[in-house]
Write an enzyme that holds these catalytic residues in place. Structure first.
Site, PDB file in Angstrom:
ATOM      1  N   HIS A  66      69.726 -14.023 -40.401  1.00 50.24           N
ATOM      2  CA  HIS A  66      69.281 -15.024 -39.429  1.00 50.24           C
ATOM      3  C   HIS A  66      70.512 -15.561 -38.711  1.00 50.24           C
ATOM      4  O   HIS A  66      71.340 -16.237 -39.313  1.00 50.24           O
ATOM      5  CB  HIS A  66      68.531 -16.156 -40.129  1.00 50.24           C
ATOM      6  CG  HIS A  66      67.234 -15.718 -40.740  1.00 50.24           C
ATOM      7  ND1 HIS A  66      66.726 -16.265 -41.900  1.00 50.24           N
ATOM      8  CD2 HIS A  66      66.332 -14.770 -40.354  1.00 50.24           C
ATOM      9  CE1 HIS A  66      65.582 -15.681 -42.192  1.00 50.24           C
ATOM     10  NE2 HIS A  66      65.323 -14.773 -41.269  1.00 50.24           N
ATOM     11  N   GLU A 110      72.001 -19.244 -38.967  1.00 52.32           N
ATOM     12  CA  GLU A 110      72.400 -19.785 -40.277  1.00 52.32           C
ATOM     13  C   GLU A 110      73.870 -19.488 -40.517  1.00 52.32           C
ATOM     14  O   GLU A 110      74.251 -18.702 -41.389  1.00 52.32           O
ATOM     15  CB  GLU A 110      71.490 -19.221 -41.355  1.00 52.32           C
ATOM     16  CG  GLU A 110      70.038 -19.669 -41.166  1.00 52.32           C
ATOM     17  CD  GLU A 110      69.042 -18.920 -42.031  1.00 52.32           C
ATOM     18  OE1 GLU A 110      69.476 -18.143 -42.908  1.00 52.32           O
ATOM     19  OE2 GLU A 110      67.833 -19.111 -41.829  1.00 52.32           O
ATOM     20  N   HIS A 150      71.884 -17.288 -47.047  1.00 50.82           N
ATOM     21  CA  HIS A 150      71.146 -17.946 -45.967  1.00 50.82           C
ATOM     22  C   HIS A 150      71.594 -19.393 -45.811  1.00 50.82           C
ATOM     23  O   HIS A 150      72.280 -19.955 -46.667  1.00 50.82           O
ATOM     24  CB  HIS A 150      69.639 -17.945 -46.260  1.00 50.82           C
ATOM     25  CG  HIS A 150      68.976 -16.622 -46.073  1.00 50.82           C
ATOM     26  ND1 HIS A 150      68.234 -16.313 -44.957  1.00 50.82           N
ATOM     27  CD2 HIS A 150      68.942 -15.517 -46.867  1.00 50.82           C
ATOM     28  CE1 HIS A 150      67.764 -15.079 -45.072  1.00 50.82           C
ATOM     29  NE2 HIS A 150      68.176 -14.580 -46.227  1.00 50.82           N
ATOM     30  N   GLU A 157      70.650 -20.129 -50.747  1.00 50.05           N
ATOM     31  CA  GLU A 157      70.387 -21.031 -49.622  1.00 50.05           C
ATOM     32  C   GLU A 157      71.388 -22.177 -49.638  1.00 50.05           C
ATOM     33  O   GLU A 157      71.564 -22.845 -50.656  1.00 50.05           O
ATOM     34  CB  GLU A 157      68.970 -21.612 -49.723  1.00 50.05           C
ATOM     35  CG  GLU A 157      67.858 -20.584 -49.714  1.00 50.05           C
ATOM     36  CD  GLU A 157      67.500 -20.125 -48.315  1.00 50.05           C
ATOM     37  OE1 GLU A 157      68.054 -20.700 -47.350  1.00 50.05           O
ATOM     38  OE2 GLU A 157      66.678 -19.198 -48.189  1.00 50.05           O
TER      39      GLU A 157
END
Length: 924
Positions: A694, A697, A790, A859
Site C-alpha cells: 500500500h 503506508e 504495513h 502494522e
C-alpha cells in the site's frame, strides 16, 4: 423536558382508578362519549372513566377493540365550547396513540378524526383569548397522526399547512405552541409532494421568523431547521430560500449554539446552509478528482544507471480503470457519468522534491493538545462554524438575487453552456471552480491538472499560497482559497480508481512566517482517523533542512476530523452469486446530495482541518500525512547498502524480482552469510519479508529501513542470524503506486493486497512473482516465516495480525511475543482472526496454501502509542526503525536450536486462557 416524550396524562386520582371491569362496560362508555344527544356531564364522566382506564396497556387493548379511538375523535369534533371535554378527549387520544399509534392514525384518516383535530385548531386560533395549553395538546395529537404519507396528504388537502403556519405566526413568542406546530410541519415536509405547497403558503419566512424570535432556544431552532432541511432538498425551493436572507439567519443559529452540547444542532444548520450554497454552486467541479494513467507520460528508472527512460506497457483494461473505493473485494465498479469531463492523465514523475533529511527530534513529539476548557467536540463545532462563516461571506450575490431571477439565471447558464456536461461541470476551466464573492473568495488557486492547459496557479492572487504536487509521491488535486488565510484542499483519488483519498503530500510556498493558515482537506473517505485522536501532520522546511537543523516535524493546531456536507455514492457490495446491487452501478461524483441513489449507499466525505504556521519567510515547505519514503529514496538507499556490503564482505545480493506494469524494477534482496558453501546456504531456513504493498503506508518503509540496517550490520546478533537463515526481502511491492502518489492501489486501480489468491502476472506482476518465490519452497521445511509490513491509519501502537484456525494453535502466537521485547510493540493489540474480507490477503493465502503457521502482517500506527512511556507521543522514524531492528533478536530466538525462548513462551501460552484473536482487524 417541556417538548420531549409525553407521559400518559393520568392524574394521581386517575392512576388509582379501578381497571375496566369488562369489555361491555368499556363499550358502553365509548357509546356514551360519542353520542351527541347525551348530556354533557354524562359524556365528560364517560371520557374521564376511559382516560383512567387507558393508563395500562391491557385496558388500552380493550378500549381500542370497542371503538374508544373513534369515540375520542367524535368528542374532539363535537366538544365545541366545552374545553374540559376537549382536554379529556385529547388526553385519551394521547394514551391510545402511545399504545397503538398506527391504529390511531388509520382511524384518524378513515373516520374523520384528522379533520376534527384540524377544525378544533382553527376554532382555537379564531378565539380572541385561546388557551395555549389546549392548543398545544391539539397540536400534539395532530402530530401523533400525521406521520404517514396518506395522513400527511389528507392534512395538506384540508388546508392544514396554512393552519399550522397560522399557529406559528400567531404564537411566535409562545414556545409551548410554536414547537408542536413546527413538529407537525416537520412530519409534513418529509414528503416531497408537500414542499411546493409549504413554500407557496409562506412557510420559509414563517420558519425564519420563528428562528429569529427564539435564536437561543435549541428546540425551536432544531424544529425550524428540520423543516428547512426538508424544503431545500428540492432544487427550486432551495433557490427561493437562498434569496430570502436565510444564509445569515442560519449562521446566527450556529454562532449562538457554538458549543459541544449543541453539535447536532450546529450540524443541522450547517447542512441547510451548504445545501443552499450547493444548489447555486454545484460541488461536482470541486470534488472531481479522478485520474487515469497516461501511457504517453510513462517513465521508468533504468535498472543499470538510474537514468530516466521511456518504456512501453499496457494500460489496465477498460473494465478496471475505475475500481471500487471499498477496502474489500466486491461490488460493481461504478461508472463515471456520461456527461462528465474527460479524466485528467497522470504520468510517472521521479524526484523533483528536496533531499529530505532524516533527523528525528531529540525527544518524541506530543500529540495535539486542546486549549484549557475545550473538548474535541468544541473544536469540531468551531471548525464547522468557521466553514459556515467563510461560506456566508461569499454569498452576497446569492442573497441579492430573488428566487425568480435565480432560476432564470441558472437556466440561462445551462442553456448557454452548449452541453449538459458544461452545465454540470462549470469548474472544468481553472478559473471557474467556485463563484467568487465580493471579497474575491472563494477562488481556485491551484489545479494539478488544468483542463485548458493553463498554469496550475492561474487563479492565485499575489498573496495566495503557492501549492504544488509535481514531484514524486505527491498528492494534491486542487486548492481553493476561501479567505485571506483559509484554503479548501481536494486530494486526488488513486489513479484509475474512484476513491482511496487518504495520503497527502504537497509543497507550499509564498507563506508568511508565523501566520496561522487554515487548511481543510474535504474529500477524505474513511469514517474515522487518528487525526481525531490527536495525530498531527508533518512539515518539512527546505530552509531549515538546508542548514542541517531539522528534518520532518509535527505541525498544526486545532486539528479535527468530521463528516462534511459533500457526499458520494458508494459501490454496492457484491452479493452471493456475484451480482451487485443497483447502487453499485450508479456510483457518482461527489455532490451535496444522493439524488436517485439508494440512500443507504450515499456516504459523506470527511474533512480534515488544521491550522499551520510556516516557520520562515521565503521558504518552501512540504506537508505530509506520514514520513515520506519514495521509490527514488529506496533506490539510493539500496545502492548504499550494496556498496557497504561489498566493502565489509558480501552479505547482501540485490536482484530484480520483476518489472512492474509501469516498467519499474521491483527489488529483491537476499541477505545471508554468502561465505558458506552452497550446500550450507541451501540448508538454512528462509524468512520472506515485504513492505509497501500500500503506497501511502510510508511508515512500513521506515520499519523496513531499520530491518535492513539491522540484518546487514556487523553486530554479533546480525552475524549469527545470517549464519542461521536466508532472508528474502522485497522492500517495496508497489513501486508504481508509490511513485504516482497513490494511497492504496497500484497502476491497475486495484488493491494489490487483495489479489493473492490468483494474481495476474500481467496486471499485478509483483504479487505474482513474490507468491511464486514463496511457493518455490513448498514441499520443503525451509520456509520459516512470512511477514508483510504495513501502516495503520485508524489504530495506535505497533502490532501483528496472524492466522490460526483454532485456539489450540500455539505457533502463530510465538513470534509476536518475541517481537514484544521491543518497547514499541503492543501484544494486546495483536489479532489472529481470519476474517472473510481478508481471505485474499498475503498473510492468509500464504498460511492456507503453504500451511505456514508463521504468516503475519506487521502494522505500525501512523500516530503513536497509547501505552507505556510512549503514550501520548508520536512515532518518529527512530521508533519505526527500532521496530524493524527488533526482527533480528526475535528471529534468532525463533531459529535457536535449543528453542529456549520458544519453549518458555509455549508453556506460558498453554497456562493462559486463549481468546480467538483479541482486537478486531482494521482495513489493512
Amino acid at each position: 423536558p417541556p417538548h420531549g416524550p409525553r407521559p400518559r396524562p393520568c392524574s394521581a386520582g386517575m392512576r388509582s382508578a379501578p381497571a375496566m371491569k369488562s369489555k361491555d362496560e368499556a363499550s358502553a362508555l365509548a357509546v356514551t362519549l360519542q353520542s351527541i344527544t347525551e348530556p354533557y356531564d354524562a359524556r365528560k364522566a364517560a371520557c374521564d372513566a376511559l382516560l383512567a382506564a387507558s393508563c395500562s396497556d391491557s385496558s388500552c387493548s380493550v378500549l381500542c377493540s370497542v371503538g374508544a379511538i373513534h369515540s375520542a375523535f367524535v368528542a374532539v369534533k363535537t366538544a365545541g365550547e366545552l374545553p374540559a371535554l376537549l382536554k379529556s378527549a385529547l388526553a385519551l387520544l394521547c394514551n391510545l396513540s402511545k399504545f397503538d399509534s398506527k391504529l390511531v392514525s388509520v382511524v384518524a384518516r378513515l373516520q374523520g378524526g384528522l379533520s376534527g383535530l384540524l377544525d378544533a385548531v382553527r376554532e382555537q386560533l379564531a378565539l380572541p383569548g385561546s388557551d395555549p395549553m389546549l392548543l398545544r395538546a391539539l397540536l400534539h395529537s395532530l402530530g401523533d397522526v400525521t406521520g404517514g404519507p396518506q395522513n400527511a396528504q389528507l392534512l395538506a388537502k384540508e388546508n392544514g399547512v396554512a393552519v399550522l403556519l397560522g399557529c406559528v405566526l400567531s404564537h411566535l413568542k409562545t414556545e409551548s405552541v410554536l414547537v408542536p406546530a413546527l413538529q407537525v410541519l416537520v412530519s409534513l415536509s418529509r414528503h416531497p409532494a408537500h414542499i411546493k405547497l409549504l413554500v407557496r403558503e409562506g412557510g420559509v419566512p414563517a420558519l425564519l421568523a420563528a428562528v429569529l424570535a427564539h435564536l437561543h432556544r435549541p428546540d425551536v431552532c432544531k424544529a425550524s431547521l428540520s423543516v428547512l432541511k426538508n424544503i431545500v432538498a428540492d432544487d427550486a425551493a432551495a433557490m427561493r430560500v437562498s434569496g430570502q436572507g436565510a444564509y445569515r439567519i442560519i449562521l446566527a443559529v450556529m454562532q449562538a449554539h457554538n458549543c459541544a452540547e449543541q453539535i447536532e444542532l450546529v450540524r443541522l444548520a450547517s447542512s441547510v446552509l451548504w445545501r443552499l450554497y450547493h444548489v447555486r454552486h454545484p460541488p461536482e467541479a470541486l470534488l472531481h478528482s479522478y485520474l487515469r494513467f497516461d501511457d504517453n507520460k510513462r517513465q521508468a528508472a533504468d535498472a543499470r544507471d538510474g537514468a530516466l527512460a521511456r518504456s512501453g506497457g499496457l494500460l489496465p483494461p477498460t473494465g478496471t480503470e475505475l475500481s471500487s473505493s471499498s477496502d474489500d473485494d466486491g461490488g460493481d465498479e461504478p461508472q463515471p457519468d456520461a456527461d462528465a469531463p474527460p479524466l485528467p492523465a497522470k504520468g510517472f514523475v521521479l524526484g523533483g522534491h528536496a533531499s529530505f533529511l532524516d533527523v528525528p527530534p531529540a525527544t518524541p513529539e506530543p500529540l495535539a493538545s486542546l486549549e484549557p476548557g475545550l473538548s474535541y467536540l468544541d473544536i469540531i463545532v468551531r471548525a464547522i462554524t468557521a466553514d459556515a462563516e467563510t461560506l456566508v461571506a461569499s454569498t452576497a450575490p446569492d442573497e441579492a438575487r430573488g428566487a425568480a431571477a435565480g432560476v432564470a439565471a441558472r437556466s440561462a447558464m445551462a442553456a448557454g453552456a452548449g452541453s449538459a456536461a458544461a452545465a454540470r461541470w462549470p469548474g472544468a476551466s481553472a478559473s471557474a471552480a467556485c463563484a467568487a464573492g465580493p471579497a474575491g473568495f472563494p477562488r481556485q488557486v491551484f489545479d494539478a491538472h488544468p483542463a485548458d492547459g493553463t498554469s496550475p496557479h492561474a487563479g492565485a492572487l499575489d498573496s495566495s499560497l503557492r501549492f504544488d504536487a509535481s514531484f514524486e509521491s505527491a498528492n494534491l488535486r486542487r486548492a481553493v482559497q476561501t479567505g485571506p488565510t483559509s484554503y479548501t484542499l481536494v486530494l486526488a483519488c488513486d489513479v484509475n480508481t474512484r476513491g482511496h483519498t487518504q495520503w497527502f503530500h504537497f509543497r507550499v510556498a509564498n507563506a508568511q512566517a508565523g501566520v496561522p493558515y487554515r487548511l481543510s482537506i474535504v474529500n477524505m473517505m474513511k469514517p474515522d482517523s487518528l487525526f481525531a485522536l490527536g495525530m498531527r501532520p508533518l512539515l518539512y522546511s527546505e530552509a531549515q533542512g538546508a542548514r542541517g537543523q531539522l528534518g520532518w516535524r509535527r505541525c498544526g493546531d486545532n486539528i479535527c476530523y468530521f463528516a462534511n456536507q459533500y457526499t458520494y455514492v458508494a459501490p454496492a457490495k457484491r452479493r452471493a452469486g456475484g451480482k451487485a446491487g443497483k447502487a453499485g452501478k450508479a456510483g457518482g461524483e461527489g455532490s451535496s446530495r444522493g439524488d436517485g441513489a439508494d440512500a443507504a449507499n450515499v456516504q459523506p466525505y470527511y474533512t480534515l482541518t488544521m491550522t499551520i504556521r510556516f516557520p520562515e519567510e521565503d521558504d518552501v515547505c512540504y506537508v505530509a500525512q506520514c514520513y515520506p519514503f519514495t521509490h527514488s529514496m529506496l533506490r539510493r538507499y539500496l545502492d548504499q547498502v550494496g556498496a557497504q556490503s561489498r566493502r565489509s564482505g558480501e552479505v547482501v545480493r540485490r536482484e530484480c524480482l520483476c518489472a512492474t506494469s509501469g516498467g519499474h524494477e521491483c527489488d529483491l534482496l537476499t541477505v545471508t552469510d554468502f561465505s558458506a558453501s552452497e550446500a550450507e546456504i541451501a540448508a538454512r531456513r528462509v524468512v520472506v519479508l515485504s513492505a509497501r504493498v500500500h503506497p501511502g503506508e510510508t511508515n512500513a518503509s521506515w520499519m523496513m529501513n531499520g530491518l535492513i540496517e539491522a540484518v546487514t550490520a556487523d553486530t554479533a546478533e546480525a552475524v549469527a542470524l545470517r549464519l542461521a537463515v536466508v532472508l528474502r526481502i522485497v522492500p517495496m511491492l508497489n513501486p508504481d503506486g508509490t511513485i504516482l502518489g497513490n494511497y492504496r492501489c497500484g497502476m491497475a486501480g486495484v488493491d494489490l493486497n487483495r489479489q493473492w489468491q490468483d494474481p495476474s502476472e500481467e496486471a499485478m506482476p509483483t504479487i505474482f512473482h513474490l507468491k511464486r518465490l514463496l511457493k518455490s519452497y513448498e514441499g520443503t521445511d525451509r520456509l520459516l516465516l512470512f511477514c508483510d509490513l504495513h501502516g495503520h491509519s485508524r489504530k495506535n501502537n505497533i502490532f501483528t495480525y496472524g492466522c490460526e484456525a483454532s485456539t489450540k494453535a500455539l505457533a502463530p502466537r510465538i513470534f509476536p511475543r518475541l517481537l514484544a521485547d521491543c518497547p514499541h510493540f503492543s501484544l494486546p493489540d495483536c489479532s489472529y482472526k481470519v476474517l472473510r474480507s481478508k481471505e485474499n490477503t498475503g498473510r492468509v493465502v500464504v498460511w492456507r496454501q503453504l500451511s505456514l503457521a508463521h504468516s503475519y502482517t506487521l502494522e505500525a500506527s501512523f500516530c503513536g502509542a497509547d501505552f507505556g512511556p510512549g503514550a501520548g507521543l508520536h512515532f518518529s522514524t527512530r521508533e519505526l526503525r527500532a521496530m524493524g531492528a527488533a526482527f533480528v533478536p526475535a528471529l534468532l530466538a525463533l531459529v535457536d536450536p535449543a528453542q529456549v525462548r520458544v519453549l518458555d513462551i509455549s508453556a506460558e501460552i498453554e497456562m493462559q486462557p486463549l481468546a480467538m484473536g483479541g482486537v478486531g482487524e482494521g482495513s489493512n
